[in-house]
Design an enzyme around this catalytic site. Structure first.
Site, PDB file in Angstrom:
ATOM      1  N   ARG A  96       3.079   8.658   5.611  1.00 48.05           N
ATOM      2  CA  ARG A  96       1.641   7.816   6.317  1.00 48.05           C
ATOM      3  C   ARG A  96       2.455   6.820   7.946  1.00 48.05           C
ATOM      4  O   ARG A  96       2.939   6.768   7.799  1.00 48.05           O
ATOM      5  CB  ARG A  96       1.702   6.059   5.600  1.00 48.05           C
ATOM      6  CG  ARG A  96       1.273   6.244   4.164  1.00 48.05           C
ATOM      7  CD  ARG A  96       0.956   5.290   3.676  1.00 48.05           C
ATOM      8  NE  ARG A  96       0.029   4.062   3.389  1.00 48.05           N
ATOM      9  CZ  ARG A  96      -0.759   3.538   3.096  1.00 48.05           C
ATOM     10  NH1 ARG A  96       0.277   2.605   2.325  1.00 48.05           N
ATOM     11  NH2 ARG A  96      -1.556   2.778   3.643  1.00 48.05           N
ATOM     12  N   ASP A 244       1.930  -4.271   9.525  1.00 47.74           N
ATOM     13  CA  ASP A 244       2.638  -3.169   9.708  1.00 47.74           C
ATOM     14  C   ASP A 244       3.221  -3.039  10.396  1.00 47.74           C
ATOM     15  O   ASP A 244       3.926  -1.664  10.633  1.00 47.74           O
ATOM     16  CB  ASP A 244       1.660  -2.440   9.330  1.00 47.74           C
ATOM     17  CG  ASP A 244       0.878  -2.210   7.569  1.00 47.74           C
ATOM     18  OD1 ASP A 244       0.452  -3.771   7.558  1.00 47.74           O
ATOM     19  OD2 ASP A 244       1.262  -1.471   6.962  1.00 47.74           O
TER      20      ASP A 244
HETATM   21  C1  LIG Z   1       4.828  -6.926   3.811  1.00 46.73           C
HETATM   22  S1  LIG Z   1       3.352  -5.897   3.255  1.00 46.73           S
HETATM   23  C2  LIG Z   1       2.782  -5.311   4.962  1.00 46.73           C
HETATM   24  C3  LIG Z   1       1.278  -5.081   5.200  1.00 46.73           C
HETATM   25  O1  LIG Z   1       1.273  -3.344   4.209  1.00 46.73           O
HETATM   26  C4  LIG Z   1       0.095  -3.570   4.107  1.00 46.73           C
HETATM   27  O2  LIG Z   1      -0.578  -1.963   3.570  1.00 46.73           O
HETATM   28  P1  LIG Z   1      -0.526  -1.611   2.262  1.00 46.73           P
HETATM   29  O3  LIG Z   1      -1.317  -2.341   1.534  1.00 46.73           O
HETATM   30  O4  LIG Z   1      -2.148  -0.105   3.050  1.00 46.73           O
HETATM   31  O5  LIG Z   1       0.621  -0.478   2.044  1.00 46.73           O
HETATM   32  C5  LIG Z   1      -0.305  -4.358   4.671  1.00 46.73           C
HETATM   33  O6  LIG Z   1      -1.183  -4.191   5.253  1.00 46.73           O
HETATM   34  C6  LIG Z   1       0.275  -5.543   4.205  1.00 46.73           C
HETATM   35  O7  LIG Z   1       0.002  -7.016   4.983  1.00 46.73           O
END
Ligand SMILES: CSC[C@H]1O[C@H](OP(=O)(O)O)[C@H](O)[C@@H]1O
Length: 352
Positions: A96, A244
């Protein structure tokens, strides 16, 4: 470690279980209806699990990738073991593009790998480094909750709104933004938490509501489109989200919908807090404009678990992250401390 077959430990929910020669990941695609653990014994399986969002959340992605490298060493054929481990790192790095924690964790593992002179040494030291990355993430979450409560300086319970899932399912345990909310509840300073469902993948309704219910923390789930009315009518004091990737000027890349929440918060004079460990900070990029924003298959918008929500084949734009400018953020909370009204000066003071 979690009890066999459960996603709970004395410390709360876990989504990642390490057993030395195998990694178990709670399949987050099936929550809240089913708790199913995937067992991985190789880096390719871990990379696929990250790509398919069996495991997701910036810190959890980094931790899982670190264990993936450790598995590559553990199960190396013994011939050209170095080539096998290098290939594993490449596969995991391609899983990713947006969460910098993935690349931060792989760089830490690569440094250890290059210092190893035998396969036996690599097996031991890579496992130890992955376990350290995991442990440090949980410690960071606990520290961030302390910093956030100090920042908020609450004398009575307040209401907050959060987006996506930033809890134990997205980290090594406890959570980033959701860790702050857990701590507010522990200290009886949480009046109400509104959780955006977070279309299209529904991390809020499927994961955050599930996590908080397990911890007996009252949560009010809302459609993403209701956030504006909530900020207008419900005396929410803080919007608290994760990240992220945070760039050198304090721009924050996070789940799609975060930027619109920041605009709403500014309009309604609600304070906006980003909670993320320093492993989410990328000082090599000047601004959020430089961050690769993942776009996922349009099927994630057109369907839910095979049930059509739109005409077959309709065109879909499905970016799953957006950029919130530093100017719209009141504070970035990390385990190293807080950057108030983030900008390049404040970021450099804390991260060099
Ligand atoms: C502490 S998690 C940070 C962040 O990751 C999530 O994205 P995904 O579910 O697509 O991996 C989301 O943006 C969270 O805020």
């Amino acid at each position: 470690m979690a009890k066999q077959g459960t996603s709970s430990t004395a410390m709360g929910t876990v989504a990642i279980r390490w057993h030395g020669s195998r990694l178990e990941l709670l399949d987050q695609r099936l929550l809240p209806g089913e708790e199913h653990w995937m067992t991985l014994e190789g880096a390719s399986g871990v990379a696929q699990s990250i790509r398919d969002m069996v495991v997701r959340g910036a810190p959890a992605i980094g931790i899982s990738a670190a264990y993936g490298v450790a598995l590559a060493a553990r199960h190396a054929g013994g011939g050209d073991w170095k080539a096998e481990i290098k290939q594993a790192i490449r596969e995991l790095a391609a899983s990713r593009p947006t969460a910098v924690n993935l690349f931060w964790a792989l760089q830490r593992m690569e440094r250890v790998f290059h210092a190893c002179h035998s396969l036996d040494e690599a097996v031991k030291r890579l496992a130890s480094e992955a376990e350290t990355i995991h442990r440090e993430d949980v410690e960071a979450n606990v520290a961030m909750a302390d910093h956030a409560l100090d920042l908020m300086n609450l004398e009575k319970p307040v209401s907050v709104l959060t987006h996506c899932n930033t809890g134990a399912l997205a980290t090594g345990g406890y959570g980033t933004a959701l860790g702050v909310i857990r701590r507010m509840h522990e200290k009886k300073l949480l009046k109400e938490v509104f959780a955006d469902e977070t279309r299209p993948w529904l991390q809020g309704s499927r994961l955050t509501a599930w996590e908080l219910a397990r911890d007996q923390i009252p949560v009010t789930l809302n459609a993403d489109g209701a956030a504006a009315s909530i900020l207008a009518r419900k005396d929410v004091r803080w919007v608290i989200v994760g990240a992220d990737r945070i760039t050198a000027n304090g721009d924050v890349v996070n789940k799609i919908g975060t930027y619109s929440l920041a605009v709403l918060a500014r309009h309604h004079r609600v304070r906006f807090m980003v909670v993320a460990p320093s492993s989410t900070v990328d000082m090599s990029l000047a601004s959020g404009a430089e961050v690769p924003l993942e776009e996922r298959d349009g099927l994630e918008v057109r369907e839910i678990r095979g049930i059509p929500l739109a005409p077959e084949g309709v065109n879909v734009f499905n970016p799953v992250f957006d950029v919130t400018p530093a100017s719209m953020i009141d504070a970035i909370v990390t385990e190293k401390g807080v950057v108030h009204s983030p900008n390049i000066t404040g970021m450099k003071a804390l991260f060099g």
